[in-house]
Design a protein around this motif. Structure first.
Motif, PDB file in Angstrom:
ATOM      1  N   MET A   1       0.836  -1.182   0.000  1.00  0.00           N
ATOM      2  CA  MET A   1       0.000   0.000   0.000  1.00  0.00           C
ATOM      3  C   MET A   1       0.878   1.242   0.000  1.00  0.00           C
ATOM      4  O   MET A   1       2.041   1.201   0.394  1.00  0.00           O
ATOM      5  CB  MET A   1      -0.909   0.033   1.230  1.00  0.00           C
ATOM      6  N   THR A   2       0.321   2.347  -0.458  1.00  0.00           N
ATOM      7  CA  THR A   2       1.020   3.620  -0.421  1.00  0.00           C
ATOM      8  C   THR A   2       0.896   4.201   0.975  1.00  0.00           C
ATOM      9  O   THR A   2      -0.213   4.305   1.519  1.00  0.00           O
ATOM     10  CB  THR A   2       0.419   4.597  -1.440  1.00  0.00           C
ATOM     11  N   LEU A   3       2.009   4.566   1.567  1.00  0.00           N
ATOM     12  CA  LEU A   3       1.991   5.094   2.925  1.00  0.00           C
ATOM     13  C   LEU A   3       1.513   6.532   2.941  1.00  0.00           C
ATOM     14  O   LEU A   3       1.805   7.318   2.027  1.00  0.00           O
ATOM     15  CB  LEU A   3       3.386   5.013   3.539  1.00  0.00           C
ATOM     16  N   THR A   4       0.781   6.869   3.984  1.00  0.00           N
ATOM     17  CA  THR A   4       0.417   8.261   4.198  1.00  0.00           C
ATOM     18  C   THR A   4       1.647   9.038   4.654  1.00  0.00           C
ATOM     19  O   THR A   4       2.681   8.451   5.007  1.00  0.00           O
ATOM     20  CB  THR A   4      -0.680   8.385   5.257  1.00  0.00           C
ATOM     21  N   ASP A   5       1.526  10.354   4.682  1.00  0.00           N
ATOM     22  CA  ASP A   5       2.643  11.166   5.154  1.00  0.00           C
ATOM     23  C   ASP A   5       3.003  10.804   6.596  1.00  0.00           C
ATOM     24  O   ASP A   5       4.177  10.727   6.956  1.00  0.00           O
ATOM     25  CB  ASP A   5       2.287  12.655   5.063  1.00  0.00           C
ATOM     26  N   GLU A   6       1.982  10.539   7.433  1.00  0.00           N
ATOM     27  CA  GLU A   6       2.229  10.173   8.825  1.00  0.00           C
ATOM     28  C   GLU A   6       2.961   8.836   8.903  1.00  0.00           C
ATOM     29  O   GLU A   6       3.947   8.701   9.644  1.00  0.00           O
ATOM     30  CB  GLU A   6       0.904  10.066   9.584  1.00  0.00           C
ATOM     31  N   GLN A   7       2.502   7.853   8.139  1.00  0.00           N
ATOM     32  CA  GLN A   7       3.134   6.533   8.162  1.00  0.00           C
ATOM     33  C   GLN A   7       4.573   6.606   7.664  1.00  0.00           C
ATOM     34  O   GLN A   7       5.471   5.979   8.225  1.00  0.00           O
ATOM     35  CB  GLN A   7       2.323   5.551   7.314  1.00  0.00           C
ATOM     36  N   GLN A   8       4.815   7.367   6.610  1.00  0.00           N
ATOM     37  CA  GLN A   8       6.166   7.490   6.070  1.00  0.00           C
ATOM     38  C   GLN A   8       7.092   8.153   7.073  1.00  0.00           C
ATOM     39  O   GLN A   8       8.259   7.758   7.230  1.00  0.00           O
ATOM     40  CB  GLN A   8       6.147   8.276   4.756  1.00  0.00           C
ATOM     41  N   ALA A   9       6.577   9.164   7.801  1.00  0.00           N
ATOM     42  CA  ALA A   9       7.402   9.852   8.796  1.00  0.00           C
ATOM     43  C   ALA A   9       7.779   8.893   9.930  1.00  0.00           C
ATOM     44  O   ALA A   9       8.920   8.901  10.416  1.00  0.00           O
ATOM     45  CB  ALA A   9       6.652  11.054   9.347  1.00  0.00           C
ATOM     46  N   ILE A  10       6.831   8.060  10.341  1.00  0.00           N
ATOM     47  CA  ILE A  10       7.118   7.084  11.391  1.00  0.00           C
ATOM     48  C   ILE A  10       8.166   6.086  10.912  1.00  0.00           C
ATOM     49  O   ILE A  10       9.116   5.765  11.632  1.00  0.00           O
ATOM     50  CB  ILE A  10       5.828   6.358  11.823  1.00  0.00           C
ATOM     51  N   LYS A  11       8.000   5.600   9.688  1.00  0.00           N
ATOM     52  CA  LYS A  11       8.955   4.638   9.140  1.00  0.00           C
ATOM     53  C   LYS A  11      10.346   5.250   9.041  1.00  0.00           C
ATOM     54  O   LYS A  11      11.345   4.616   9.433  1.00  0.00           O
ATOM     55  CB  LYS A  11       8.490   4.164   7.770  1.00  0.00           C
ATOM     56  N   ASP A  12      10.427   6.465   8.538  1.00  0.00           N
ATOM     57  CA  ASP A  12      11.738   7.111   8.394  1.00  0.00           C
ATOM     58  C   ASP A  12      12.416   7.289   9.745  1.00  0.00           C
ATOM     59  O   ASP A  12      13.622   7.068   9.883  1.00  0.00           O
ATOM     60  CB  ASP A  12      11.577   8.470   7.703  1.00  0.00           C
ATOM     61  N   GLU A  13      11.628   7.689  10.761  1.00  0.00           N
ATOM     62  CA  GLU A  13      12.199   7.878  12.092  1.00  0.00           C
ATOM     63  C   GLU A  13      12.619   6.548  12.693  1.00  0.00           C
ATOM     64  O   GLU A  13      13.662   6.448  13.356  1.00  0.00           O
ATOM     65  CB  GLU A  13      11.169   8.570  12.989  1.00  0.00           C
ATOM     66  N   PHE A  14      11.827   5.520  12.465  1.00  0.00           N
ATOM     67  CA  PHE A  14      12.153   4.182  12.971  1.00  0.00           C
ATOM     68  C   PHE A  14      13.488   3.718  12.398  1.00  0.00           C
ATOM     69  O   PHE A  14      14.369   3.239  13.126  1.00  0.00           O
ATOM     70  CB  PHE A  14      11.033   3.209  12.592  1.00  0.00           C
ATOM     71  N   VAL A  15      13.651   3.843  11.094  1.00  0.00           N
ATOM     72  CA  VAL A  15      14.892   3.408  10.449  1.00  0.00           C
ATOM     73  C   VAL A  15      16.070   4.239  10.945  1.00  0.00           C
ATOM     74  O   VAL A  15      17.166   3.720  11.187  1.00  0.00           O
ATOM     75  CB  VAL A  15      14.751   3.495   8.923  1.00  0.00           C
ATOM     76  N   ARG A  16      15.845   5.526  11.126  1.00  0.00           N
ATOM     77  CA  ARG A  16      16.932   6.396  11.577  1.00  0.00           C
ATOM     78  C   ARG A  16      17.391   6.029  12.983  1.00  0.00           C
ATOM     79  O   ARG A  16      18.594   5.938  13.254  1.00  0.00           O
ATOM     80  CB  ARG A  16      16.478   7.860  11.557  1.00  0.00           C
ATOM     81  N   VAL A  17      16.431   5.791  13.880  1.00  0.00           N
ATOM     82  CA  VAL A  17      16.777   5.552  15.279  1.00  0.00           C
ATOM     83  C   VAL A  17      17.201   4.115  15.520  1.00  0.00           C
ATOM     84  O   VAL A  17      18.202   3.844  16.185  1.00  0.00           O
ATOM     85  CB  VAL A  17      15.583   5.921  16.190  1.00  0.00           C
ATOM     86  N   ARG A  18      16.439   3.152  14.968  1.00  0.00           N
ATOM     87  CA  ARG A  18      16.680   1.742  15.258  1.00  0.00           C
ATOM     88  C   ARG A  18      17.527   1.044  14.186  1.00  0.00           C
ATOM     89  O   ARG A  18      18.002  -0.065  14.402  1.00  0.00           O
ATOM     90  CB  ARG A  18      15.352   0.997  15.440  1.00  0.00           C
TER      91      ARG A  18
END
Length: 253
Positions: A1-18
């Motif tokens: 599915m295409t991620l919403t802006d909120e979902q993409q922001a969470i994913k980007d932060e997750f990858v950055r931190v973890r």
């Protein structure tokens, strides 16, 4: 599915931190992005602290201990954190040492069971007190104390009633103490991590190894960071089941 802006922001932060991402997280993000955000904040506590009490390498070694423990055996987490430990500078020998330390967990069957056996024998009138140790048993006790740097009363009955098991366990559990390169403080934190994990919760061992860790120079901040790492083990309910939920829900849609 295409991620919403909120979902993409969470994913980007997750990858950055973890530093990781995968199909379970993708499915959870689709089903409940607020939960993924909350877990990110929960699991990131030791990673967002600067400077951290533990090095990234030691953090990953503790994740390995929790995930690889016989009471958990979460293979995807083992794979993820072994890779991350190697990336953080751990050697294969250091990771193997963590696995050797974690493999001692099974002795807790005897640590719990033998004192209970002694209690039952006493209640049934089949035992009236401990027998004195013979020369072999005294030698085994001295060897354990010298190698491991401690003695605890939960070994007393095992040594008395089953010296063959105790001798074999001493040889087995002492390998990383004879050949390993991790500092004793880290070894003790490994023991603490799998004893504290929700899948084990072995209180006598945890208290003992907390005392040992402090004795080897661990700080309160380092110990608390170990607890922070062990405390996220519950997420594996979701990482295991969310992909199944997403798959079955999609079949029915």
């Amino acid at each position: 599915m295409t991620l919403t802006d909120e979902q993409q922001a969470i994913k980007d932060e997750f990858v950055r931190v973890r530093g990781t991402w995968g199909e379970p997280w993708e499915r959870m993000l689709e089903l409940d992005p607020a939960f993924v955000r909350a877990y990110l904040d929960f699991s990131a506590v030791p990673w967002r602290r600067s400077p951290g009490a533990l090095s990234p390498k030691v953090r990953e070694l503790l994740y390995i201990a929790v995930d690889a423990a016989a009471t958990h055996l979460y293979t995807p987490g083992v794979r993820q954190h072994v890779a991350a430990a190697l990336d953080a500078g751990a050697t294969p020998q250091e990771i193997m040492e963590v696995l050797e330390l974690t493999s001692t967990l099974g002795i807790h069957a005897a640590n719990i069971g033998v004192p209970l056996l002694v209690e039952v024998l006493t209640e049934e009138g089949l035992r009236d007190g401990p027998a004195p140790l013979d020369e072999r048993q005294e030698q085994l006790k001295a060897e354990f104390t010298k190698t491991r740097g401690y003695w605890h009363t939960f070994w007393d009955e095992i040594l008395e009633l089953d010296p063959d098991l105790f001798e074999a366990y001493v040889a087995f559990s002492s390998v990383p103490w004879h050949t390993g390169t991790l500092e004793p403080k880290v070894k003790e934190l490994v023991y603490c991590a799998f004893d504290a994990s929700a899948t084990h919760l072995y209180v006598p061992g945890l208290k003992l190894h907390l005392r040992n860790a402090l004795g080897h120079g661990a700080s309160v901040a380092e110990i608390l960071e170990m607890f922070e790492i062990a405390s996220v083990v519950g997420i594996h309910a979701a990482t295991t089941a969310a992909p199944i939920l997403a798959e079955l829900a999609e079949q029915r849609s």
